[in-house]
Motif scaffolding. Structure first.
Motif, PDB file in Angstrom:
ATOM      1  N   LEU A 104       0.835  -1.201   0.000  1.00 45.74           N
ATOM      2  CA  LEU A 104       0.000   0.000   0.000  1.00 45.74           C
ATOM      3  C   LEU A 104       0.870   1.252   0.000  1.00 45.74           C
ATOM      4  O   LEU A 104       0.598   2.213  -0.729  1.00 45.74           O
ATOM      5  CB  LEU A 104      -0.918  -0.016   1.223  1.00 45.74           C
ATOM      6  N   LYS A 105       1.913   1.219   0.800  1.00 43.95           N
ATOM      7  CA  LYS A 105       2.808   2.371   0.864  1.00 43.95           C
ATOM      8  C   LYS A 105       3.540   2.556  -0.472  1.00 43.95           C
ATOM      9  O   LYS A 105       3.792   3.682  -0.924  1.00 43.95           O
ATOM     10  CB  LYS A 105       3.803   2.185   1.995  1.00 43.95           C
ATOM     11  N   ALA A 106       3.897   1.428  -1.114  1.00 44.85           N
ATOM     12  CA  ALA A 106       4.656   1.493  -2.370  1.00 44.85           C
ATOM     13  C   ALA A 106       3.842   2.065  -3.519  1.00 44.85           C
ATOM     14  O   ALA A 106       4.398   2.628  -4.467  1.00 44.85           O
ATOM     15  CB  ALA A 106       5.168   0.103  -2.745  1.00 44.85           C
ATOM     16  N   THR A 107       2.514   1.942  -3.466  1.00 42.95           N
ATOM     17  CA  THR A 107       1.689   2.481  -4.555  1.00 42.95           C
ATOM     18  C   THR A 107       1.806   3.992  -4.636  1.00 42.95           C
ATOM     19  O   THR A 107       1.773   4.570  -5.725  1.00 42.95           O
ATOM     20  CB  THR A 107       0.219   2.091  -4.355  1.00 42.95           C
ATOM     21  N   GLY A 108       1.913   4.672  -3.510  1.00 43.74           N
ATOM     22  CA  GLY A 108       2.067   6.114  -3.501  1.00 43.74           C
ATOM     23  C   GLY A 108       0.847   6.889  -3.917  1.00 43.74           C
ATOM     24  O   GLY A 108       0.943   8.083  -4.219  1.00 43.74           O
ATOM     25  N   VAL A 109      -0.321   6.242  -3.960  1.00 42.97           N
ATOM     26  CA  VAL A 109      -1.531   6.936  -4.402  1.00 42.97           C
ATOM     27  C   VAL A 109      -2.383   7.430  -3.235  1.00 42.97           C
ATOM     28  O   VAL A 109      -3.293   8.236  -3.432  1.00 42.97           O
ATOM     29  CB  VAL A 109      -2.377   6.011  -5.307  1.00 42.97           C
ATOM     30  N   ILE A 110      -2.096   6.919  -2.021  1.00 44.64           N
ATOM     31  CA  ILE A 110      -2.847   7.338  -0.837  1.00 44.64           C
ATOM     32  C   ILE A 110      -2.075   8.445  -0.131  1.00 44.64           C
ATOM     33  O   ILE A 110      -0.836   8.415  -0.071  1.00 44.64           O
ATOM     34  CB  ILE A 110      -3.078   6.137   0.115  1.00 44.64           C
ATOM     35  N   GLU A 111      -2.796   9.415   0.375  1.00 47.09           N
ATOM     36  CA  GLU A 111      -2.138  10.497   1.102  1.00 47.09           C
ATOM     37  C   GLU A 111      -1.316   9.930   2.260  1.00 47.09           C
ATOM     38  O   GLU A 111      -1.719   8.966   2.928  1.00 47.09           O
ATOM     39  CB  GLU A 111      -3.182  11.476   1.633  1.00 47.09           C
ATOM     40  N   ASP A 112      -0.163  10.543   2.473  1.00 45.30           N
ATOM     41  CA  ASP A 112       0.750  10.038   3.502  1.00 45.30           C
ATOM     42  C   ASP A 112       0.096  10.010   4.883  1.00 45.30           C
ATOM     43  O   ASP A 112       0.271   9.054   5.653  1.00 45.30           O
ATOM     44  CB  ASP A 112       2.012  10.907   3.541  1.00 45.30           C
ATOM     45  N   ALA A 113      -0.675  11.045   5.195  1.00 47.03           N
ATOM     46  CA  ALA A 113      -1.320  11.115   6.505  1.00 47.03           C
ATOM     47  C   ALA A 113      -2.304   9.967   6.694  1.00 47.03           C
ATOM     48  O   ALA A 113      -2.326   9.300   7.733  1.00 47.03           O
ATOM     49  CB  ALA A 113      -2.020  12.455   6.683  1.00 47.03           C
ATOM     50  N   LEU A 114      -3.139   9.729   5.661  1.00 47.76           N
ATOM     51  CA  LEU A 114      -4.128   8.644   5.756  1.00 47.76           C
ATOM     52  C   LEU A 114      -3.431   7.291   5.777  1.00 47.76           C
ATOM     53  O   LEU A 114      -3.839   6.384   6.521  1.00 47.76           O
ATOM     54  CB  LEU A 114      -5.090   8.733   4.568  1.00 47.76           C
ATOM     55  N   ASN A 115      -2.368   7.149   4.998  1.00 46.96           N
ATOM     56  CA  ASN A 115      -1.636   5.893   4.958  1.00 46.96           C
ATOM     57  C   ASN A 115      -0.979   5.600   6.312  1.00 46.96           C
ATOM     58  O   ASN A 115      -1.037   4.473   6.828  1.00 46.96           O
ATOM     59  CB  ASN A 115      -0.571   5.955   3.857  1.00 46.96           C
ATOM     60  N   GLU A 116      -0.358   6.612   6.897  1.00 50.49           N
ATOM     61  CA  GLU A 116       0.271   6.433   8.210  1.00 50.49           C
ATOM     62  C   GLU A 116      -0.772   6.155   9.288  1.00 50.49           C
ATOM     63  O   GLU A 116      -0.532   5.343  10.210  1.00 50.49           O
ATOM     64  CB  GLU A 116       1.066   7.693   8.562  1.00 50.49           C
ATOM     65  N   GLU A 117      -1.926   6.793   9.185  1.00 56.09           N
ATOM     66  CA  GLU A 117      -2.991   6.556  10.158  1.00 56.09           C
ATOM     67  C   GLU A 117      -3.462   5.109  10.084  1.00 56.09           C
ATOM     68  O   GLU A 117      -3.660   4.453  11.125  1.00 56.09           O
ATOM     69  CB  GLU A 117      -4.148   7.510   9.888  1.00 56.09           C
ATOM     70  N   TYR A 118      -3.636   4.608   8.884  1.00 56.04           N
ATOM     71  CA  TYR A 118      -4.085   3.223   8.726  1.00 56.04           C
ATOM     72  C   TYR A 118      -3.010   2.251   9.207  1.00 56.04           C
ATOM     73  O   TYR A 118      -3.314   1.254   9.888  1.00 56.04           O
ATOM     74  CB  TYR A 118      -4.403   2.965   7.255  1.00 56.04           C
ATOM     75  N   GLU A 119      -1.756   2.526   8.865  1.00 55.31           N
ATOM     76  CA  GLU A 119      -0.669   1.662   9.290  1.00 55.31           C
ATOM     77  C   GLU A 119      -0.552   1.644  10.818  1.00 55.31           C
ATOM     78  O   GLU A 119      -0.371   0.579  11.419  1.00 55.31           O
ATOM     79  CB  GLU A 119       0.647   2.147   8.665  1.00 55.31           C
ATOM     80  N   THR A 120      -0.688   2.817  11.435  1.00 54.17           N
ATOM     81  CA  THR A 120      -0.614   2.900  12.898  1.00 54.17           C
ATOM     82  C   THR A 120      -1.750   2.136  13.557  1.00 54.17           C
ATOM     83  O   THR A 120      -1.559   1.416  14.553  1.00 54.17           O
ATOM     84  CB  THR A 120      -0.644   4.369  13.333  1.00 54.17           C
ATOM     85  N   ALA A 121      -2.958   2.271  12.976  1.00 52.79           N
ATOM     86  CA  ALA A 121      -4.126   1.585  13.546  1.00 52.79           C
ATOM     87  C   ALA A 121      -3.943   0.074  13.488  1.00 52.79           C
ATOM     88  O   ALA A 121      -4.220  -0.650  14.476  1.00 52.79           O
ATOM     89  CB  ALA A 121      -5.393   2.005  12.815  1.00 52.79           C
ATOM     90  N   LEU A 122      -3.461  -0.445  12.358  1.00 48.19           N
ATOM     91  CA  LEU A 122      -3.258  -1.883  12.235  1.00 48.19           C
ATOM     92  C   LEU A 122      -2.111  -2.365  13.118  1.00 48.19           C
ATOM     93  O   LEU A 122      -2.189  -3.461  13.704  1.00 48.19           O
ATOM     94  CB  LEU A 122      -2.979  -2.242  10.762  1.00 48.19           C
ATOM     95  N   GLU A 123      -1.067  -1.576  13.213  1.00 45.41           N
ATOM     96  CA  GLU A 123       0.048  -1.983  14.083  1.00 45.41           C
ATOM     97  C   GLU A 123      -0.397  -2.033  15.552  1.00 45.41           C
ATOM     98  O   GLU A 123      -0.030  -2.960  16.284  1.00 45.41           O
ATOM     99  CB  GLU A 123       1.212  -1.000  13.911  1.00 45.41           C
ATOM    100  N   ASN A 124      -1.221  -1.059  15.964  1.00 45.10           N
ATOM    101  CA  ASN A 124      -1.751  -1.088  17.337  1.00 45.10           C
ATOM    102  C   ASN A 124      -2.619  -2.315  17.565  1.00 45.10           C
ATOM    103  O   ASN A 124      -2.536  -2.977  18.611  1.00 45.10           O
ATOM    104  CB  ASN A 124      -2.549   0.181  17.622  1.00 45.10           C
ATOM    105  N   TRP A 125      -3.448  -2.605  16.552  1.00 42.17           N
ATOM    106  CA  TRP A 125      -4.311  -3.781  16.676  1.00 42.17           C
ATOM    107  C   TRP A 125      -3.478  -5.054  16.723  1.00 42.17           C
ATOM    108  O   TRP A 125      -3.766  -5.969  17.506  1.00 42.17           O
ATOM    109  CB  TRP A 125      -5.293  -3.823  15.512  1.00 42.17           C
ATOM    110  N   MET A 126      -2.440  -5.158  15.893  1.00 44.78           N
ATOM    111  CA  MET A 126      -1.603  -6.368  15.894  1.00 44.78           C
ATOM    112  C   MET A 126      -0.862  -6.520  17.217  1.00 44.78           C
ATOM    113  O   MET A 126      -0.695  -7.643  17.716  1.00 44.78           O
ATOM    114  CB  MET A 126      -0.615  -6.307  14.716  1.00 44.78           C
ATOM    115  N   LYS A 127      -0.413  -5.415  17.797  1.00 41.94           N
ATOM    116  CA  LYS A 127       0.237  -5.501  19.106  1.00 41.94           C
ATOM    117  C   LYS A 127      -0.726  -6.059  20.156  1.00 41.94           C
ATOM    118  O   LYS A 127      -0.359  -6.902  20.983  1.00 41.94           O
ATOM    119  CB  LYS A 127       0.734  -4.128  19.532  1.00 41.94           C
ATOM    120  N   LEU A 128      -1.970  -5.550  20.120  1.00 42.43           N
ATOM    121  CA  LEU A 128      -2.977  -6.074  21.044  1.00 42.43           C
ATOM    122  C   LEU A 128      -3.224  -7.557  20.788  1.00 42.43           C
ATOM    123  O   LEU A 128      -3.397  -8.342  21.729  1.00 42.43           O
ATOM    124  CB  LEU A 128      -4.273  -5.281  20.900  1.00 42.43           C
ATOM    125  N   GLY A 129      -3.239  -7.953  19.525  1.00 43.02           N
ATOM    126  CA  GLY A 129      -3.455  -9.360  19.202  1.00 43.02           C
ATOM    127  C   GLY A 129      -2.346 -10.230  19.753  1.00 43.02           C
ATOM    128  O   GLY A 129      -2.609 -11.300  20.344  1.00 43.02           O
TER     129      GLY A 129
END
Length: 334
Positions: A104-129
């Motif tokens: 997703l990051k490599a595509t470069g079509v998503i805004e950096d802020a939205l991409n980082e927000e999504y990545e952070t949300a999933l990383e937080n969820w994976m840590k909880l998992g």
């Protein structure tokens, strides 16, 4: 260019005509190929961009759902033997999610802020998992279930909400890409249609010019030949060119001028003969088969001149004889 074409030879005119038509067809083909490459480029841009991003987000959602279900099943089951198998499946899904985030990051079509927000949300969820799995491995089922309810599920829902935003963004990109592709196709079709129309008009104009440059002088030459066959030597061929028809026109014009000069010279000589003047020389140079006519004409003139001189001599003699007879008659009468 068209005026210059009139001075070309016939072979050069025909070569120019079909070369022009072939050139125009090549230009149209280049436009078509360029349009196809442009459309393909737009589609590749969409495939490599928005579609790839959409696929990566869908992969994250699917694998996160699989991992979340495995975690819930693991929390609800007391069988410790299942922990190892489920843990492997959960870690596998987590690995797929991490790879998808990189894509997703490599595509470069998503805004950096939205991409980082999504990545952070999933990383937080994976840590909880991972934390829940560790609690369950340690036998802290209650803490694991509480963590699922209070933190893990909300974190997953937050990630899903961001994923929906990304999906909406990719859908907008998809619409824009399709619109641009459609516009590009329309533009390419219009350009090709205009190019084809221009090519047809140009080919027709050049073709008509070539046909006209052949038929018009041929018609003039034909008319001159008809007048010549009727004995009219005062016709004129005005067409002048360096091509084969121009050479034919020059030859016919020279023939008419030559015949006119011969006829005029013969007419002048006959007029002088009618006036009794047989001392006439050719006023023009006779060529080809007309040399024989000149020789016969001059021979006729010489014979007529000699005959007239003889007649004059005899007349003079008769006159003198008559005068002598008259003198003798007078003397005899006296």
């Amino acid at each position: 260019m068209l005026k210059k074409m009139d001075q070309m030879k016939m072979k050069e005119k025909l070569q120019f005509g079909y070369t022009l038509v072939i050139g125009l067809m090549v230009v149209i083909a280049i436009f078509a190929v360029a349009g196809l490459f442009l459309v393909q480029g737009k589609m590749n841009s969409y495939i490599n961009g928005a579609q790839a991003a959409d696929t990566a987000v869908k992969t994250c959602r699917i694998e996160s759902n699989i991992a979340a279900r495995k975690i819930r099943e693991l929390a609800l089951n007391d069988d410790k033997d299942m922990i190892t198998a489920y843990k492997g499946d959960i870690e596998e899904s987590m690995g797929v999610i991490e790879d998808a985030l990189e894509e997703l990051k490599a595509t470069g079509v998503i805004e950096d802020a939205l991409n980082e927000e999504y990545e952070t949300a999933l990383e937080n969820w994976m840590k909880l998992g991972y934390q829940i799995v560790e609690d369950l491995e340690a036998g802290n089922r209650a803490e694991g279930i509480t963590l699922i309810i209070t933190e893990c599920s909300p974190a997953l829902e937050a990630a899903v909400g961001i994923a929906k935003d990304i999906s909406n963004a990719t859908n907008e990109m998809k619409k824009e890409s399709l619109q641009v592709t459609q516009q590009t196709v329309v533009i390419v079709v219009i350009v090709m249609a205009l190019s084809l129309g221009l090519a047809i008009l140009t080919a027709m104009r050049v073709g008509n010019r070539i046909v006209g440059s052949i038929l018009k002088p041929l018609g003039e030459i034909e008319q001159a030949a008809v007048e010549l066959s009727r004995g009219n030597l005062h016709t004129d061929v005005t067409y002048r060119s360096e091509d084969e028809i121009g050479k034919l026109a020059n030859a016919l014009r020279s023939s008419i001028e030559g015949l006119s000069s011969y006829v005029a010279d013969i007419d002048h000589a006959m007029h002088e003969f009618a006036e009794g003047n047989f001392d006439v020389q050719a006023g023009v140079e006779y060529r080809g088969d007309f040399v024989g006519i000149e020789e016969s004409f001059m021979h006729f003139e010489k014979n007529m001149s000699d005959m007239v001189k003889n007649v004059q001599t005899v007349a003079n003699q008769v006159t003198k004889a008559s005068e002598q007879i008259a003198t003798n008659s007078t003397e005899l009468a006296e």
